[in-house]
Design a protein around this motif. Structure first.
Motif, PDB file in Angstrom:
ATOM      1  N   ARG A 108       0.838  -1.202   0.000  1.00  0.00           N
ATOM      2  CA  ARG A 108       0.000   0.000   0.000  1.00  0.00           C
ATOM      3  C   ARG A 108       0.873   1.251   0.000  1.00  0.00           C
ATOM      4  O   ARG A 108       1.955   1.259   0.582  1.00  0.00           O
ATOM      5  N   LEU A 109       0.365   2.322  -0.625  1.00  0.00           N
ATOM      6  CA  LEU A 109       1.066   3.607  -0.672  1.00  0.00           C
ATOM      7  C   LEU A 109       0.447   4.567   0.325  1.00  0.00           C
ATOM      8  O   LEU A 109      -0.775   4.626   0.454  1.00  0.00           O
TER       9      LEU A 109
ATOM     10  N   GLN B  90      -7.057   0.708  -5.152  1.00  0.00           N
ATOM     11  CA  GLN B  90      -7.715   1.901  -4.612  1.00  0.00           C
ATOM     12  C   GLN B  90      -7.164   3.185  -5.236  1.00  0.00           C
ATOM     13  O   GLN B  90      -7.892   4.166  -5.380  1.00  0.00           O
ATOM     14  N   LEU B  91      -5.879   3.175  -5.593  1.00  0.00           N
ATOM     15  CA  LEU B  91      -5.279   4.362  -6.222  1.00  0.00           C
ATOM     16  C   LEU B  91      -5.990   4.732  -7.518  1.00  0.00           C
ATOM     17  O   LEU B  91      -6.092   5.909  -7.858  1.00  0.00           O
ATOM     18  N   GLN B  92      -6.464   3.719  -8.246  1.00  0.00           N
ATOM     19  CA  GLN B  92      -7.102   3.963  -9.543  1.00  0.00           C
ATOM     20  C   GLN B  92      -8.306   4.895  -9.430  1.00  0.00           C
ATOM     21  O   GLN B  92      -8.570   5.690 -10.329  1.00  0.00           O
ATOM     22  N   SER B  93      -9.042   4.806  -8.323  1.00  0.00           N
ATOM     23  CA  SER B  93     -10.245   5.639  -8.174  1.00  0.00           C
ATOM     24  C   SER B  93     -10.093   6.695  -7.081  1.00  0.00           C
ATOM     25  O   SER B  93     -11.052   7.398  -6.763  1.00  0.00           O
ATOM     26  N   ALA B  94      -8.909   6.820  -6.507  1.00  0.00           N
ATOM     27  CA  ALA B  94      -8.688   7.800  -5.434  1.00  0.00           C
ATOM     28  C   ALA B  94      -8.769   9.229  -5.971  1.00  0.00           C
ATOM     29  O   ALA B  94      -8.424   9.493  -7.130  1.00  0.00           O
ATOM     30  N   ASP B  95      -9.205  10.120  -5.114  1.00  0.00           N
ATOM     31  CA  ASP B  95      -9.288  11.544  -5.435  1.00  0.00           C
ATOM     32  C   ASP B  95      -7.891  12.149  -5.287  1.00  0.00           C
ATOM     33  O   ASP B  95      -7.577  12.779  -4.281  1.00  0.00           O
TER      34      ASP B  95
ATOM     35  N   ALA C 166       3.983   8.677 -13.757  1.00  0.00           N
ATOM     36  CA  ALA C 166       5.365   8.752 -14.282  1.00  0.00           C
ATOM     37  C   ALA C 166       6.258   7.691 -13.651  1.00  0.00           C
ATOM     38  O   ALA C 166       7.186   7.200 -14.292  1.00  0.00           O
ATOM     39  N   THR C 167       5.975   7.323 -12.407  1.00  0.00           N
ATOM     40  CA  THR C 167       6.821   6.343 -11.707  1.00  0.00           C
ATOM     41  C   THR C 167       6.264   4.924 -11.785  1.00  0.00           C
ATOM     42  O   THR C 167       6.829   4.008 -11.188  1.00  0.00           O
ATOM     43  N   GLY C 168       5.170   4.735 -12.525  1.00  0.00           N
ATOM     44  CA  GLY C 168       4.613   3.400 -12.710  1.00  0.00           C
ATOM     45  C   GLY C 168       3.757   2.897 -11.557  1.00  0.00           C
ATOM     46  O   GLY C 168       3.376   1.726 -11.538  1.00  0.00           O
ATOM     47  N   HIS C 169       3.405   3.765 -10.616  1.00  0.00           N
ATOM     48  CA  HIS C 169       2.577   3.352  -9.488  1.00  0.00           C
ATOM     49  C   HIS C 169       1.082   3.484  -9.782  1.00  0.00           C
ATOM     50  O   HIS C 169       0.262   3.019  -8.996  1.00  0.00           O
ATOM     51  N   LEU C 170       0.754   4.123 -10.892  1.00  0.00           N
ATOM     52  CA  LEU C 170      -0.636   4.330 -11.281  1.00  0.00           C
ATOM     53  C   LEU C 170      -0.737   4.099 -12.782  1.00  0.00           C
ATOM     54  O   LEU C 170       0.027   4.696 -13.543  1.00  0.00           O
TER      55      LEU C 170
ATOM     56  N   VAL D  29       1.590  10.049  11.578  1.00  0.00           N
ATOM     57  CA  VAL D  29       0.531  10.860  12.173  1.00  0.00           C
ATOM     58  C   VAL D  29       0.620  12.241  11.536  1.00  0.00           C
ATOM     59  O   VAL D  29       1.701  12.830  11.484  1.00  0.00           O
ATOM     60  N   PRO D  30      -0.500  12.791  11.051  1.00  0.00           N
ATOM     61  CA  PRO D  30      -0.464  14.127  10.450  1.00  0.00           C
ATOM     62  C   PRO D  30      -0.011  15.182  11.458  1.00  0.00           C
ATOM     63  O   PRO D  30      -0.436  15.167  12.606  1.00  0.00           O
ATOM     64  N   ASP D  31       0.846  16.113  11.020  1.00  0.00           N
ATOM     65  CA  ASP D  31       1.334  17.161  11.921  1.00  0.00           C
ATOM     66  C   ASP D  31       0.292  18.247  12.178  1.00  0.00           C
ATOM     67  O   ASP D  31       0.450  19.069  13.060  1.00  0.00           O
ATOM     68  N   GLN D  32      -0.788  18.281  11.414  1.00  0.00           N
ATOM     69  CA  GLN D  32      -1.883  19.249  11.512  1.00  0.00           C
ATOM     70  C   GLN D  32      -1.459  20.677  11.145  1.00  0.00           C
ATOM     71  O   GLN D  32      -2.290  21.577  11.182  1.00  0.00           O
ATOM     72  N   GLU D  33      -0.195  20.885  10.801  1.00  0.00           N
ATOM     73  CA  GLU D  33       0.237  22.187  10.298  1.00  0.00           C
ATOM     74  C   GLU D  33       0.276  22.156   8.776  1.00  0.00           C
ATOM     75  O   GLU D  33      -0.257  23.035   8.121  1.00  0.00           O
ATOM     76  N   GLU D  34       0.934  21.146   8.241  1.00  0.00           N
ATOM     77  CA  GLU D  34       1.012  20.993   6.788  1.00  0.00           C
ATOM     78  C   GLU D  34       0.139  19.852   6.291  1.00  0.00           C
ATOM     79  O   GLU D  34      -0.359  19.899   5.178  1.00  0.00           O
ATOM     80  N   VAL D  35      -0.003  18.821   7.105  1.00  0.00           N
ATOM     81  CA  VAL D  35      -0.785  17.636   6.732  1.00  0.00           C
ATOM     82  C   VAL D  35      -1.935  17.461   7.717  1.00  0.00           C
ATOM     83  O   VAL D  35      -1.721  17.410   8.929  1.00  0.00           O
ATOM     84  N   SER D  36      -3.154  17.382   7.187  1.00  0.00           N
ATOM     85  CA  SER D  36      -4.338  17.245   8.036  1.00  0.00           C
ATOM     86  C   SER D  36      -4.838  15.809   8.128  1.00  0.00           C
ATOM     87  O   SER D  36      -5.563  15.468   9.061  1.00  0.00           O
ATOM     88  N   GLU D  37      -4.464  14.973   7.175  1.00  0.00           N
ATOM     89  CA  GLU D  37      -4.998  13.606   7.116  1.00  0.00           C
ATOM     90  C   GLU D  37      -4.034  12.744   6.327  1.00  0.00           C
ATOM     91  O   GLU D  37      -3.322  13.225   5.455  1.00  0.00           O
ATOM     92  N   LEU D  38      -4.023  11.450   6.629  1.00  0.00           N
ATOM     93  CA  LEU D  38      -3.243  10.506   5.829  1.00  0.00           C
ATOM     94  C   LEU D  38      -3.965   9.182   5.789  1.00  0.00           C
ATOM     95  O   LEU D  38      -4.818   8.893   6.627  1.00  0.00           O
ATOM     96  N   ASP D  39      -3.625   8.375   4.789  1.00  0.00           N
ATOM     97  CA  ASP D  39      -4.227   7.054   4.662  1.00  0.00           C
ATOM     98  C   ASP D  39      -3.370   6.208   3.736  1.00  0.00           C
ATOM     99  O   ASP D  39      -2.552   6.732   2.973  1.00  0.00           O
ATOM    100  N   TRP D  40      -3.567   4.911   3.823  1.00  0.00           N
ATOM    101  CA  TRP D  40      -2.871   3.943   2.970  1.00  0.00           C
ATOM    102  C   TRP D  40      -3.806   3.496   1.857  1.00  0.00           C
ATOM    103  O   TRP D  40      -4.996   3.265   2.096  1.00  0.00           O
ATOM    104  N   PHE D  41      -3.262   3.341   0.643  1.00  0.00           N
ATOM    105  CA  PHE D  41      -4.050   2.971  -0.532  1.00  0.00           C
ATOM    106  C   PHE D  41      -3.414   1.783  -1.232  1.00  0.00           C
ATOM    107  O   PHE D  41      -2.206   1.796  -1.505  1.00  0.00           O
ATOM    108  N   THR D  42      -4.233   0.794  -1.564  1.00  0.00           N
ATOM    109  CA  THR D  42      -3.751  -0.324  -2.380  1.00  0.00           C
ATOM    110  C   THR D  42      -3.620   0.178  -3.816  1.00  0.00           C
ATOM    111  O   THR D  42      -4.236   1.191  -4.185  1.00  0.00           O
ATOM    112  N   PRO D  43      -2.862  -0.531  -4.648  1.00  0.00           N
ATOM    113  CA  PRO D  43      -2.792  -0.123  -6.060  1.00  0.00           C
ATOM    114  C   PRO D  43      -4.170  -0.025  -6.711  1.00  0.00           C
ATOM    115  O   PRO D  43      -4.421   0.892  -7.504  1.00  0.00           O
TER     116      PRO D  43
END
Length: 155
Positions: free
Chosen positions: A34-35, A133-138, A149-153, A117-131
């Motif tokens: 997962r990414l 799930q990446l196809q339909s992720a926002d 470009a890197t072949g992950h999608l 863990v998100p620092d809440q200053e620059e990052v508000s949320e994080l999550d793991w995505f399977t390859p």
């Protein structure tokens, strides 16, 4: 987004004009393949690959390690350079009007210490995505182009 003192001085002179900046993006893959993606604070433009600007006097690899520590509180292993990208897909206009053409050095790395863990200053949320799930992720435009470009999608 936090801005370095150097960039703040440049912005005082050039205003919102387009500026080209070196940056890093870190593709973190866990043992299950997962990414890790983040949402930036105040940014509703979708999920993003974590990363940020390279500071003066810092190597891109050092910036990758620093950004991961600052934004999500983890220590990554030795980052492996995948690609250096650029072009229209990596241009960003921030809410305050600042325009940046990023030239991201893209690394892949694993987490060797800590739990993200998100620092809440620059990052508000994080999550793991399977390859799959990446196809339909926002994904934001920048990250979609980077992951393609890197072949992950798939195109």
């Amino acid at each position: 987004m936090a801005i370095s003192p150097h960039l703040a001085r440049l912005r005082a002179v050039i205003g919102h004009e387009l500026i080209q900046l070196p940056s890093v993006a870190v593709i973190v893959v866990d043992d299950d393949g997962r990414l890790l993606l983040v949402r930036h604070t105040g940014n509703q433009n979708g999920w993003a690959v974590p990363g940020g600007a390279v500071d003066i006097g810092e190597s891109a690899a050092e910036a990758a390690v620093r950004e991961m520590r600052e934004e999500i509180g983890v220590q990554i292993g030795q980052p492996r350079l995948l690609d250096v990208l650029g072009g229209a897909d990596y241009e960003v206009t921030y809410a305050n009007g600042d325009r940046v053409a990023y030239v991201p050095a893209v690394y892949e790395a694993g987490i060797v210490d800590g739990a993200p863990v998100p620092d809440q200053e620059e990052v508000s949320e994080l999550d793991w995505f399977t390859p799959l799930q990446l196809q339909s992720a926002d994904l934001n435009r920048f990250s979609r182009a980077l992951l393609r470009a890197t072949g992950h999608l798939a195109s």
